[in-house]
Design a protein around this motif. Structure first.
Motif, short mmCIF file in Angstrom:
data_model
loop_
_atom_site.label_atom_id
_atom_site.label_comp_id
_atom_site.label_asym_id
_atom_site.label_seq_id
_atom_site.Cartn_x
_atom_site.Cartn_y
_atom_site.Cartn_z
N THR A 128 0.83 -1.20 0.00
CA THR A 128 0.00 0.00 0.00
C THR A 128 0.87 1.26 0.00
N HIS A 129 2.13 1.13 0.38
CA HIS A 129 3.07 2.24 0.30
C HIS A 129 3.60 2.30 -1.13
N GLN A 130 3.56 3.45 -1.72
CA GLN A 130 4.03 3.64 -3.09
C GLN A 130 5.51 3.26 -3.21
N HIS A 131 5.85 2.53 -4.25
CA HIS A 131 7.23 2.17 -4.61
C HIS A 131 7.86 1.11 -3.70
N LEU A 132 7.08 0.41 -2.88
CA LEU A 132 7.64 -0.63 -2.02
C LEU A 132 7.12 -1.99 -2.46
N SER A 133 7.84 -3.04 -2.07
CA SER A 133 7.49 -4.41 -2.44
C SER A 133 7.04 -5.19 -1.21
N ASP A 134 5.98 -5.97 -1.35
CA ASP A 134 5.48 -6.78 -0.24
C ASP A 134 6.42 -7.93 0.10
N ASP A 135 7.31 -8.29 -0.82
CA ASP A 135 8.19 -9.44 -0.64
C ASP A 135 9.59 -9.09 -0.13
N CYS A 136 9.86 -7.84 0.14
CA CYS A 136 11.21 -7.39 0.50
C CYS A 136 11.31 -7.15 2.01
N ILE A 137 12.34 -7.71 2.63
CA ILE A 137 12.54 -7.55 4.08
C ILE A 137 12.74 -6.08 4.46
N PHE A 138 13.46 -5.32 3.64
CA PHE A 138 13.67 -3.90 3.96
C PHE A 138 12.39 -3.09 3.78
N CYS A 139 11.59 -3.43 2.77
CA CYS A 139 10.30 -2.75 2.61
C CYS A 139 9.39 -3.04 3.81
N LYS A 140 9.48 -4.26 4.34
CA LYS A 140 8.68 -4.62 5.52
C LYS A 140 9.17 -3.85 6.75
N ILE A 141 10.45 -3.58 6.83
CA ILE A 141 10.97 -2.76 7.93
C ILE A 141 10.45 -1.33 7.80
N ILE A 142 10.47 -0.79 6.58
CA ILE A 142 9.97 0.57 6.34
C ILE A 142 8.51 0.70 6.76
N THR A 143 7.69 -0.31 6.43
CA THR A 143 6.25 -0.24 6.72
C THR A 143 5.92 -0.65 8.16
N GLY A 144 6.91 -1.10 8.92
CA GLY A 144 6.68 -1.49 10.31
C GLY A 144 6.21 -2.92 10.49
N LYS A 145 6.16 -3.69 9.41
CA LYS A 145 5.76 -5.10 9.52
C LYS A 145 6.83 -5.93 10.21
N ILE A 146 8.07 -5.45 10.16
CA ILE A 146 9.19 -6.06 10.88
C ILE A 146 9.77 -4.94 11.75
N PRO A 147 9.94 -5.21 13.05
CA PRO A 147 10.48 -4.16 13.93
C PRO A 147 11.95 -3.87 13.65
N SER A 148 12.36 -2.65 13.99
CA SER A 148 13.75 -2.25 13.81
C SER A 148 14.12 -1.24 14.88
N PHE A 149 15.42 -1.03 15.02
CA PHE A 149 15.93 0.03 15.88
C PHE A 149 16.12 1.25 14.99
N GLN A 150 15.02 1.95 14.73
CA GLN A 150 15.00 3.08 13.82
C GLN A 150 15.72 4.28 14.42
N LEU A 151 16.64 4.84 13.64
CA LEU A 151 17.36 6.04 14.06
C LEU A 151 16.78 7.30 13.45
N MET A 152 16.45 7.24 12.17
CA MET A 152 15.95 8.42 11.46
C MET A 152 14.97 7.98 10.38
N GLU A 153 14.10 8.90 10.03
CA GLU A 153 13.19 8.68 8.91
C GLU A 153 12.87 10.01 8.27
N THR A 154 12.89 10.03 6.94
CA THR A 154 12.43 11.18 6.17
C THR A 154 11.36 10.66 5.22
N ASP A 155 10.85 11.52 4.37
CA ASP A 155 9.86 11.05 3.41
C ASP A 155 10.46 10.12 2.35
N LYS A 156 11.80 10.11 2.21
CA LYS A 156 12.45 9.30 1.19
C LYS A 156 13.41 8.24 1.72
#
Length: 140
Positions: free
Chosen positions: A3-31
């Motif tokens: 549902t996020h533009q330009h991301l893949s449902d099958d990618c571990i990093f895309c899942k981290i971006i969407t919060g489906k996989i937790p991470s120790f997030q340091l920073m986030e921008t729109d890009k």
């Protein structure tokens, strides 16, 4: 695609971006999204990834690339890295493990910790270098 533009449902990093996989997030921008690597080469090893699913850097729109290095710089400074590598690999032969463009910020605190490289310059000559230069230059 997710549902996020330009991301893949099958990618571990895309899942981290969407919060489906937790991470120790340091920073986030729109890009971009930056988080701690869970298999670090040294303390503070961080990944900076674009919020655009592309396997290779040359497939990534420029506006996503423009966001990455300022974030890498802020992380290196905030982590107080004296010496460090900023690494980006493209393809399995170049040691890319996750097929989503990502940049590593890796502290090099001593000779053993951090990234270790073996730099082996190839044998060549100025004529060969000039020929490759002309080949690349014509397509820029």
């Amino acid at each position: 695609m997710s549902t996020h533009q330009h991301l893949s449902d099958d990618c571990i990093f895309c899942k981290i971006i969407t919060g489906k996989i937790p991470s120790f997030q340091l920073m986030e921008t729109d890009k971009s999204f930056a988080f701690m690597d869970i298999e670090p080469l040294s303390e503070g090893h961080t990944l900076v990834i674009p919020k655009y699913h592309a396997e290779f850097m040359h497939q990534l729109p420029d506006e996503y690339l423009q966001d990455v290095l300022p974030i890498a710089k802020k992380i290196a400074k905030a982590a107080k890295f004296d010496q460090y590598n900023v690494l980006q690999n493209n393809g399995p032969l170049a040691n890319q493990a996750v097929p989503h463009v990502h940049f590593h910020v890796i502290q090099k605190p001593d000779a053993n910790a951090g990234l270790s490289l073996s730099w082996k310059p190839m044998e060549t000559n100025m004529d060969a270098i000039k020929a490759k230069f002309e080949d690349i230059k014509k397509d820029l």
